[in-house]
Scaffold this motif. Structure first.
Motif, PDB file in Angstrom:
ATOM      1  N   SER A  85       0.827  -1.216   0.000  1.00 14.46           N
ATOM      2  CA  SER A  85       0.000   0.000   0.000  1.00 14.46           C
ATOM      3  C   SER A  85       0.860   1.264   0.000  1.00 14.46           C
ATOM      4  CB  SER A  85      -0.910  -0.009   1.242  1.00 14.46           C
ATOM      5  OG  SER A  85      -1.488   1.266   1.426  1.00 14.46           O
ATOM      6  N   ASN A  86       0.558   2.161  -0.932  1.00  9.15           N
ATOM      7  CA  ASN A  86       1.333   3.412  -0.952  1.00  9.15           C
ATOM      8  C   ASN A  86       0.504   4.612  -0.498  1.00  9.15           C
ATOM      9  OD1 ASN A  86      -0.280   3.991  -3.118  1.00  9.15           O
ATOM     10  ND2 ASN A  86       1.319   3.762  -4.667  1.00  9.15           N
ATOM     11  N   ARG A  89      -5.326   5.517  -1.923  1.00  8.07           N
ATOM     12  CA  ARG A  89      -6.749   5.555  -1.532  1.00  8.07           C
ATOM     13  C   ARG A  89      -6.986   6.626  -0.459  1.00  8.07           C
ATOM     14  NH1 ARG A  89      -9.962   3.345  -4.099  1.00  8.07           N
ATOM     15  NH2 ARG A  89     -10.047   1.149  -3.568  1.00  8.07           N
ATOM     16  N   ALA A 200      -5.991   2.107   5.795  1.00  4.26           N
ATOM     17  CA  ALA A 200      -4.608   1.621   5.934  1.00  4.26           C
ATOM     18  C   ALA A 200      -4.566   0.111   5.763  1.00  4.26           C
ATOM     19  CB  ALA A 200      -4.071   2.007   7.315  1.00  4.26           C
ATOM     20  N   VAL A 202      -3.129  -2.861   7.270  1.00  2.00           N
ATOM     21  CA  VAL A 202      -2.523  -3.166   8.574  1.00  2.00           C
ATOM     22  C   VAL A 202      -2.056  -4.611   8.580  1.00  2.00           C
ATOM     23  CG1 VAL A 202      -2.964  -3.181  11.060  1.00  2.00           C
ATOM     24  CG2 VAL A 202      -4.188  -1.584   9.589  1.00  2.00           C
ATOM     25  N   SER A 203      -0.830  -4.825   9.035  1.00  2.00           N
ATOM     26  CA  SER A 203      -0.302  -6.188   9.036  1.00  2.00           C
ATOM     27  C   SER A 203      -1.147  -7.105   9.906  1.00  2.00           C
ATOM     28  CB  SER A 203       1.130  -6.180   9.574  1.00  2.00           C
ATOM     29  OG  SER A 203       1.571  -7.514   9.684  1.00  2.00           O
ATOM     30  N   VAL A 231      -1.883 -10.870  14.660  1.00  2.00           N
ATOM     31  CA  VAL A 231      -2.279  -9.595  15.285  1.00  2.00           C
ATOM     32  C   VAL A 231      -3.770  -9.696  15.646  1.00  2.00           C
ATOM     33  CG1 VAL A 231      -2.545  -7.111  14.891  1.00  2.00           C
ATOM     34  CG2 VAL A 231      -0.604  -8.328  13.886  1.00  2.00           C
ATOM     35  N   LYS A 252     -12.007  -4.017   2.917  1.00  2.00           N
ATOM     36  CA  LYS A 252     -11.656  -5.424   2.773  1.00  2.00           C
ATOM     37  C   LYS A 252     -10.933  -5.561   1.446  1.00  2.00           C
ATOM     38  CE  LYS A 252     -11.679  -8.668   4.971  1.00  2.00           C
ATOM     39  NZ  LYS A 252     -10.812  -9.087   5.722  1.00  2.00           N
ATOM     40  N   LEU A 253      -9.713  -6.023   1.519  1.00  2.00           N
ATOM     41  CA  LEU A 253      -8.929  -6.215   0.292  1.00  2.00           C
ATOM     42  C   LEU A 253      -8.827  -7.705   0.014  1.00  2.00           C
ATOM     43  CD1 LEU A 253      -6.944  -5.051  -1.878  1.00  2.00           C
ATOM     44  CD2 LEU A 253      -5.135  -5.554  -0.256  1.00  2.00           C
ATOM     45  N   ASN A 279     -12.579  -4.164  -1.974  1.00  2.00           N
ATOM     46  CA  ASN A 279     -11.848  -3.852  -3.208  1.00  2.00           C
ATOM     47  C   ASN A 279     -10.874  -4.969  -3.546  1.00  2.00           C
ATOM     48  OD1 ASN A 279      -9.660  -1.127  -1.910  1.00  2.00           O
ATOM     49  ND2 ASN A 279     -10.122  -3.104  -1.065  1.00  2.00           N
ATOM     50  N   ARG A 284      -8.643  -2.043  -7.793  1.00  2.00           N
ATOM     51  CA  ARG A 284      -9.106  -1.183  -6.701  1.00  2.00           C
ATOM     52  C   ARG A 284      -9.258   0.283  -7.096  1.00  2.00           C
ATOM     53  NH1 ARG A 284      -3.678  -2.023  -5.998  1.00  2.00           N
ATOM     54  NH2 ARG A 284      -2.382  -0.320  -5.159  1.00  2.00           N
TER      55      ARG A 284
HETATM   56  O1  PMT Z   1      -2.944   2.540  -0.395  1.00  2.00           O
HETATM   57  P1  PMT Z   1      -3.360   2.028  -1.732  1.00  2.00           P
HETATM   58  O2  PMT Z   1      -2.180   1.499  -2.514  1.00  2.00           O
HETATM   59  O3  PMT Z   1      -4.187   3.017  -2.497  1.00  2.00           O
HETATM   60  O4  PMT Z   1      -4.298   0.744  -1.461  1.00  2.00           O
HETATM   61  C1  PMT Z   1      -5.512   0.925  -0.804  1.00  2.00           C
HETATM   62  C2  PMT Z   1      -5.935  -0.347  -0.058  1.00  2.00           C
HETATM   63  C3  PMT Z   1      -6.138  -1.469  -1.050  1.00  2.00           C
HETATM   64  C4  PMT Z   1      -4.847  -0.740   0.952  1.00  2.00           C
HETATM   65  C5  PMT Z   1      -7.261  -0.009   0.707  1.00  2.00           C
HETATM   66  O5  PMT Z   1      -8.258   0.312  -0.234  1.00  2.00           O
HETATM   67  C6  PMT Z   1      -7.695  -1.205   1.565  1.00  2.00           C
HETATM   68  O6  PMT Z   1      -8.341  -2.126   1.121  1.00  2.00           O
HETATM   69  N1  PMT Z   1      -7.281  -1.175   2.868  1.00  2.00           N
HETATM   70  C7  PMT Z   1      -7.539  -2.252   3.855  1.00  2.00           C
HETATM   71  C8  PMT Z   1      -6.637  -3.425   3.544  1.00  2.00           C
HETATM   72  C9  PMT Z   1      -6.685  -4.413   4.634  1.00  2.00           C
HETATM   73  O7  PMT Z   1      -5.857  -4.365   5.522  1.00  2.00           O
HETATM   74  O8  PMT Z   1      -7.644  -5.287   4.642  1.00  2.00           O
HETATM   75  P2  PMT Z   1      -7.797  -6.462   5.732  1.00  2.00           P
HETATM   76  O9  PMT Z   1      -8.707  -7.435   5.181  1.00  2.00           O
HETATM   77  O10 PMT Z   1      -6.447  -6.985   6.168  1.00  2.00           O
HETATM   78  O11 PMT Z   1      -8.423  -5.725   6.994  1.00  2.00           O
HETATM   79  C10 PMT Z   1      -9.776  -5.422   7.008  1.00  2.00           C
HETATM   80  C11 PMT Z   1     -10.079  -4.371   8.045  1.00  2.00           C
HETATM   81  O12 PMT Z   1      -9.759  -4.886   9.343  1.00  2.00           O
HETATM   82  C12 PMT Z   1      -9.291  -3.090   7.798  1.00  2.00           C
HETATM   83  O13 PMT Z   1     -10.178  -2.014   7.652  1.00  2.00           O
HETATM   84  C13 PMT Z   1      -8.445  -2.932   9.061  1.00  2.00           C
HETATM   85  O14 PMT Z   1      -8.586  -1.617   9.586  1.00  2.00           O
HETATM   86  C14 PMT Z   1      -9.004  -3.955  10.050  1.00  2.00           C
HETATM   87  N2  PMT Z   1      -7.947  -4.680  10.760  1.00  2.00           N
HETATM   88  C15 PMT Z   1      -6.960  -5.276  10.069  1.00  2.00           C
HETATM   89  C16 PMT Z   1      -5.973  -5.957  10.759  1.00  2.00           C
HETATM   90  C17 PMT Z   1      -6.047  -6.003  12.165  1.00  2.00           C
HETATM   91  N3  PMT Z   1      -5.145  -6.636  12.879  1.00  2.00           N
HETATM   92  N4  PMT Z   1      -7.048  -5.406  12.827  1.00  2.00           N
HETATM   93  C18 PMT Z   1      -8.001  -4.767  12.156  1.00  2.00           C
HETATM   94  O15 PMT Z   1      -8.925  -4.257  12.766  1.00  2.00           O
END
Ligand code: PMT
Length: 334
Positions: A85-86, A89, A200, A202-203, A231, A252-253, A279, A284
């Motif tokens: 991610s850069n 978005r 963001a 997030v790892s 995590v 949700k990616l 997305n 995306r």
């Molecule tokens: O920055 P860009 O290059 O433009 O890309 C944008 C994007 C694709 C990163 C953005 O649009 C996006 O989808 N961001 C969320 C990516 C992600 O981390 O998805 P996830 O499925 O891992 O997490 C889903 C949700 O859970 C997130 O909203 C996050 O805030 C939350 N989460 C994640 C990890 C964690 N340990 N706890 C959380 O609560």
């Protein structure tokens, strides 16, 4: 659960870590076993002042998280795990929220893409390619770029001059999580007028600092095998405790289209918040699915719109502004 195969004398401690029996620690435990970032008091004081100012004005405020977190492999960090991610978005969305009259807290990964500046810092051209030196010692923007730069600069200065944008940053996963917790609690003072836009990346995996190598991992010890802990999901306490009254938009990616909507809906059910934006990694920038309790709406750009540099955020943000207004007026999204 060993985290990392490095000589044991190189790790800071072998203390066991409390977990929920399934190998995932509780979010509260995460905050007990990790050190808060040194700049947390400064972060809180800037945010408190911004929120006080906008509470007084009755502004709607969006807390945008943007860019990826790093996961350090050593306590004295030389190496870390990163992600793609850069921050496009988050930075693009910030501009559309400002246009819609919001005040924006832009919590971004240090050196990732930033609103307005993004048009110049992350283009195919170098910054200096927009400028020409004049004989009198001054520097001028080349004529063909001046109109667009004037327009963006005016908007950028307006946002700063009216105190409608607050730039805050993070780098590592623990920094992000401490700031997310603390920031959400501060924003909670705005009750329903706050929106949390969690873009963001997030790892999902990390090495607890007690299990981490203290010093730089040495290549003379041979190959490196890492085992990362999971995590905990921070959306849960965010929705239930930290930001209970605000409108929460998570992302949700996915890379498999068949999983996108089911997993987005699962997140909505599991955490009980208001909106998930699904997305796909590859598309995306052209298409997203906006999911609320009773609705699914696909927002897509036509090829013609893509060619004309229309951005998908120009469709996402008006939709969210509408949902947020319903939330403020009636406590419902529709
Ligand atoms: O920055 P860009 O290059 O433009 O890309 C944008 C994007 C694709 C990163 C953005 O649009 C996006 O989808 N961001 C969320 C990516 C992600 O981390 O998805 P996830 O499925 O891992 O997490 C889903 C949700 O859970 C997130 O909203 C996050 O805030 C939350 N989460 C994640 C990890 C964690 N340990 N706890 C959380 O609560």
């Amino acid at each position: 659960m060993a985290s990392i195969t490095v000589p044991i004398s190189n790790t800071s401690s072998n203390e066991p870590i409390l977990d929920n029996g399934q190998g995932v620690i509780d979010p509260d435990v995460y905050f007990q076993i990790n050190e808060p970032p040194a700049d947390l008091p400064e972060f809180e004081s800037k945010l408190n002042a911004f929120v006080d100012y906008h509470k007084e004005l009755g502004s709607k405020v969006v807390f945008i998280t943007s860019g990826g977190t790093t996961v350090p492999l050593e306590n004295q960090t030389v190496r870390f795990i990163d992600n793609f991610s850069n921050g496009t978005r988050g930075a693009t969305s910030a501009e559309y929220f400002l246009e819609a009259g919001y005040a924006v807290v832009f919590m971004h990964r240090q050196n990732s893409i930033q609103p307005y500046n993004r048009h110049y810092t992350h283009s195919n051209m170098g910054f200096l390619d927009y400028l020409e030196p004049k004989e009198d010692g001054s520097v001028q923007v080349l004529t063909q770029y001046a109109a667009k730069m004037h327009k963006l600069l005016t908007k950028y200065n307006q946002a700063k001059d009216t105190n409608r944008i607050l730039m805050l940053d993070f780098v590592t996963l623990p920094e992000y999580l401490f700031k997310l917790q603390s920031g959400s609690k501060v924003l909670a003072r705005l009750e329903t007028r706050a929106m949390y836009y969690l873009a963001a990346a997030v790892s999902d995996f990390f090495i607890p600092s007690q299990k981490m190598a203290e010093h730089k991992i040495q290549s003379r010890d041979g190959g490196l095998t890492l085992t990362l802990d999971q995590v905990p999901k921070f959306l849960k306490p965010l929705v239930s405790n930290w930001a209970a009254k605000g409108l929460i938009v998570s992302f949700k990616l996915e890379t498999d289209n068949n999983l996108l909507v089911p997993k987005a809906r699962q997140a909505l059910t599991r955490y009980g918040h208001q909106v998930v934006i699904g997305n796909m990694l590859k598309t995306r920038k052209q298409t997203v699915t906006l999911i609320t309790q009773h609705r699914e709406k696909v927002l897509s750009l036509t090829p013609q719109q893509v060619e004309n540099d229309i951005e998908i955020e120009s469709e996402i943000i008006p939709e969210l502004v509408r949902i947020h207004q319903n939330w403020i007026d009636s406590g419902k999204t529709e």
